[in-house]
Design a protein around this motif. Structure first.
Motif, PDB file in Angstrom:
ATOM      1  N   LEU A 148       0.807  -1.229   0.000  1.00  0.00           N
ATOM      2  CA  LEU A 148       0.000   0.000   0.000  1.00  0.00           C
ATOM      3  C   LEU A 148       0.837   1.275   0.000  1.00  0.00           C
ATOM      4  CD1 LEU A 148      -2.778  -1.015   2.552  1.00  0.00           C
ATOM      5  CD2 LEU A 148      -2.889  -1.056   0.062  1.00  0.00           C
ATOM      6  N   GLY A 149       2.154   1.142   0.227  1.00  0.00           N
ATOM      7  CA  GLY A 149       3.008   2.334   0.270  1.00  0.00           C
ATOM      8  C   GLY A 149       3.183   2.852   1.677  1.00  0.00           C
ATOM      9  N   ARG A 150       4.323   3.503   1.920  1.00  0.00           N
ATOM     10  CA  ARG A 150       4.623   3.971   3.273  1.00  0.00           C
ATOM     11  C   ARG A 150       3.710   5.109   3.725  1.00  0.00           C
ATOM     12  NH1 ARG A 150       9.050   5.545   0.119  1.00  0.00           N
ATOM     13  NH2 ARG A 150       9.265   7.781  -0.221  1.00  0.00           N
ATOM     14  N   LYS A 151       3.056   5.801   2.785  1.00  0.00           N
ATOM     15  CA  LYS A 151       2.144   6.869   3.170  1.00  0.00           C
ATOM     16  C   LYS A 151       0.857   6.309   3.773  1.00  0.00           C
ATOM     17  CE  LYS A 151       3.795  10.410  -0.047  1.00  0.00           C
ATOM     18  NZ  LYS A 151       3.425  11.357  -1.130  1.00  0.00           N
ATOM     19  N   ALA A 152       0.540   5.066   3.451  1.00  0.00           N
ATOM     20  CA  ALA A 152      -0.668   4.440   3.987  1.00  0.00           C
ATOM     21  C   ALA A 152      -0.376   3.604   5.219  1.00  0.00           C
ATOM     22  CB  ALA A 152      -1.325   3.564   2.915  1.00  0.00           C
ATOM     23  N   VAL A 153       0.908   3.378   5.489  1.00  0.00           N
ATOM     24  CA  VAL A 153       1.314   2.557   6.629  1.00  0.00           C
ATOM     25  C   VAL A 153       2.317   3.346   7.468  1.00  0.00           C
ATOM     26  CG1 VAL A 153       2.388   0.395   7.345  1.00  0.00           C
ATOM     27  CG2 VAL A 153       1.020   0.461   5.260  1.00  0.00           C
ATOM     28  N   HIS A 186      11.940   2.847  -3.209  1.00  0.00           N
ATOM     29  CA  HIS A 186      10.779   2.688  -4.084  1.00  0.00           C
ATOM     30  C   HIS A 186       9.943   1.458  -3.735  1.00  0.00           C
ATOM     31  CE1 HIS A 186      13.921   0.187  -5.857  1.00  0.00           C
ATOM     32  NE2 HIS A 186      12.952  -0.555  -6.339  1.00  0.00           N
ATOM     33  N   THR A 187      10.534   0.475  -3.043  1.00  0.00           N
ATOM     34  CA  THR A 187       9.765  -0.719  -2.672  1.00  0.00           C
ATOM     35  C   THR A 187       8.738  -0.414  -1.588  1.00  0.00           C
ATOM     36  OG1 THR A 187      11.375  -1.438  -1.000  1.00  0.00           O
ATOM     37  CG2 THR A 187      11.709  -2.219  -3.255  1.00  0.00           C
ATOM     38  N   LEU A 188       8.914   0.722  -0.900  1.00  0.00           N
ATOM     39  CA  LEU A 188       7.973   1.124   0.147  1.00  0.00           C
ATOM     40  C   LEU A 188       7.025   2.215  -0.344  1.00  0.00           C
ATOM     41  CD1 LEU A 188      10.315   1.240   3.281  1.00  0.00           C
ATOM     42  CD2 LEU A 188       8.856  -0.629   2.494  1.00  0.00           C
ATOM     43  N   ALA A 189       7.001   2.426  -1.651  1.00  0.00           N
ATOM     44  CA  ALA A 189       6.118   3.439  -2.227  1.00  0.00           C
ATOM     45  C   ALA A 189       5.160   2.762  -3.198  1.00  0.00           C
ATOM     46  CB  ALA A 189       6.933   4.507  -2.952  1.00  0.00           C
ATOM     47  N   ALA A 190       3.868   2.949  -2.988  1.00  0.00           N
ATOM     48  CA  ALA A 190       2.882   2.389  -3.914  1.00  0.00           C
ATOM     49  C   ALA A 190       3.094   3.040  -5.276  1.00  0.00           C
ATOM     50  CB  ALA A 190       1.474   2.669  -3.403  1.00  0.00           C
ATOM     51  N   ILE A 228      21.657  -1.257  -7.999  1.00  0.00           N
ATOM     52  CA  ILE A 228      21.113  -1.923  -9.187  1.00  0.00           C
ATOM     53  C   ILE A 228      21.128  -3.438  -8.994  1.00  0.00           C
ATOM     54  CG2 ILE A 228      21.466  -2.374 -11.639  1.00  0.00           C
ATOM     55  CD1 ILE A 228      22.474   0.448 -11.959  1.00  0.00           C
ATOM     56  N   LEU A 229      22.270  -3.957  -8.517  1.00  0.00           N
ATOM     57  CA  LEU A 229      22.361  -5.395  -8.256  1.00  0.00           C
ATOM     58  C   LEU A 229      21.404  -5.802  -7.141  1.00  0.00           C
ATOM     59  CD1 LEU A 229      23.689  -8.140  -8.701  1.00  0.00           C
ATOM     60  CD2 LEU A 229      25.493  -7.453  -7.096  1.00  0.00           C
ATOM     61  N   LEU A 230      21.326  -4.969  -6.101  1.00  0.00           N
ATOM     62  CA  LEU A 230      20.452  -5.268  -4.972  1.00  0.00           C
ATOM     63  C   LEU A 230      18.988  -5.290  -5.417  1.00  0.00           C
ATOM     64  CD1 LEU A 230      20.138  -5.788  -1.964  1.00  0.00           C
ATOM     65  CD2 LEU A 230      20.136  -3.324  -1.582  1.00  0.00           C
ATOM     66  N   ASN A 231      18.608  -4.358  -6.284  1.00  0.00           N
ATOM     67  CA  ASN A 231      17.232  -4.328  -6.790  1.00  0.00           C
ATOM     68  C   ASN A 231      16.923  -5.559  -7.627  1.00  0.00           C
ATOM     69  OD1 ASN A 231      15.430  -1.747  -6.391  1.00  0.00           O
ATOM     70  ND2 ASN A 231      17.527  -1.005  -6.451  1.00  0.00           N
ATOM     71  N   PRO A 269      12.291 -10.050  -7.160  1.00  0.00           N
ATOM     72  CA  PRO A 269      11.441 -11.257  -7.041  1.00  0.00           C
ATOM     73  C   PRO A 269      10.860 -11.439  -5.639  1.00  0.00           C
ATOM     74  CG  PRO A 269      13.480 -11.766  -8.205  1.00  0.00           C
ATOM     75  CD  PRO A 269      13.647 -10.395  -7.626  1.00  0.00           C
ATOM     76  N   LEU A 270      11.633 -11.057  -4.612  1.00  0.00           N
ATOM     77  CA  LEU A 270      11.150 -11.186  -3.237  1.00  0.00           C
ATOM     78  C   LEU A 270      10.025 -10.186  -2.957  1.00  0.00           C
ATOM     79  CD1 LEU A 270      14.620 -11.531  -1.450  1.00  0.00           C
ATOM     80  CD2 LEU A 270      13.093 -13.354  -2.200  1.00  0.00           C
ATOM     81  N   VAL A 271      10.181  -8.963  -3.468  1.00  0.00           N
ATOM     82  CA  VAL A 271       9.146  -7.943  -3.279  1.00  0.00           C
ATOM     83  C   VAL A 271       7.872  -8.357  -4.004  1.00  0.00           C
ATOM     84  CG1 VAL A 271       8.525  -5.532  -3.696  1.00  0.00           C
ATOM     85  CG2 VAL A 271      10.843  -6.108  -2.975  1.00  0.00           C
ATOM     86  N   ILE A 272       8.021  -8.949  -5.193  1.00  0.00           N
ATOM     87  CA  ILE A 272       6.852  -9.442  -5.932  1.00  0.00           C
ATOM     88  C   ILE A 272       6.120 -10.496  -5.111  1.00  0.00           C
ATOM     89  CG2 ILE A 272       6.120 -10.781  -7.942  1.00  0.00           C
ATOM     90  CD1 ILE A 272       8.309  -9.400  -9.534  1.00  0.00           C
ATOM     91  N   ALA A 273       6.884 -11.435  -4.539  1.00  0.00           N
ATOM     92  CA  ALA A 273       6.276 -12.498  -3.736  1.00  0.00           C
ATOM     93  C   ALA A 273       5.536 -11.932  -2.533  1.00  0.00           C
ATOM     94  CB  ALA A 273       7.355 -13.481  -3.274  1.00  0.00           C
TER      95      ALA A 273
END
Length: 216
Positions: free
Chosen positions: A5-10, A27-31, A180-183, A188-192
């Protein structure tokens, strides 16, 4: 929850937010369009056997609910407008031009609220999407010797990072070289995680115990 939902909602602790910024994973914490595309893929994929118009209606309902849950964040609105264009193309069985869709979505948003042009989320969302549209196909050709899945996982963060680099340095004053490598590893983990939350939330509506089980 923030990855969906993004960090603004949580309400996240500041040290957690700072850790993600330091690692280049803010960006993984931003909807964003990433989450909207996952949601649409989940909804449309689950209704694959249905008529195009039925799938488009279900996708539209999902977009409206998601925009409401995230608190009308500009990045989500931009992605949802582009998603709506995709669903319209699906319902009418016509192809959609991604670049034209991005331009139209940004124009509609700025006509509605010109102040969004100064919003960090809006800027990053538009620039990153533009980078993906223009750069990913070329990177995919360059990495054609790799398996398609691996080439995609590498091409998307490379394109997004290159195009948003000036904005990241301006607003966050940092850009770790390993991001870049970390992303590529984290995507795949963020997708899961994100898909898991979507599924558990839907299950919880039907049977709360099932939603809790899936979330666990």
């Amino acid at each position: 929850s923030a990855m969906t939902l993004g960090r603004k909602a949580v309400d996240l602790p500041y040290d957690v937010r700072d850790s993600f910024i330091d690692a280049g994973l803010a960006h993984t914490l931003a909807a964003s369009g990433f989450h909207v595309s996952l949601l649409l893929a989940l909804v449309l994929g689950s209704l694959k056997s249905r008529e195009p118009k039925t799938r488009a209606i279900a996708g539209t309902i999902a977009l409206i609910l998601y925009v409401g849950l995230t608190g009308l964040q500009p990045s989500v609105i931009r992605a949802s407008l582009m998603g709506a264009g995709l669903l319209l193309g699906l319902a009418t069985e016509r192809k959609v031009n991604p670049l034209g869709g991005l331009l139209m979505a940004a124009t509609i948003m700025l006509i509605f609220n010109p102040q969004w042009v100064w919003d960090v989320g809006f800027q990053l969302s538009v620039v990153a999407t533009l980078g993906l549209i223009l750069t990913v196909p070329r990177l995919m050709k360059m990495l054609g010797w790799m398996p398609t899945a691996i080439a995609t996982v590498l091409s998307v963060p490379i394109a997004a990072c290159l195009w948003t680099l000036p904005l990241q340095l301006f607003y966050f004053e940092r850009f770790p070289l390993y991001s870049i490598l970390l992303n590529s590893v984290a995507t795949p983990l963020v997708i899961a995680i994100s898909v898991g939350v979507f599924v558990s939330a839907i299950a919880a509506i039907i049977l709360p115990v099932a939603g809790s089980f899936i979330a666990a």
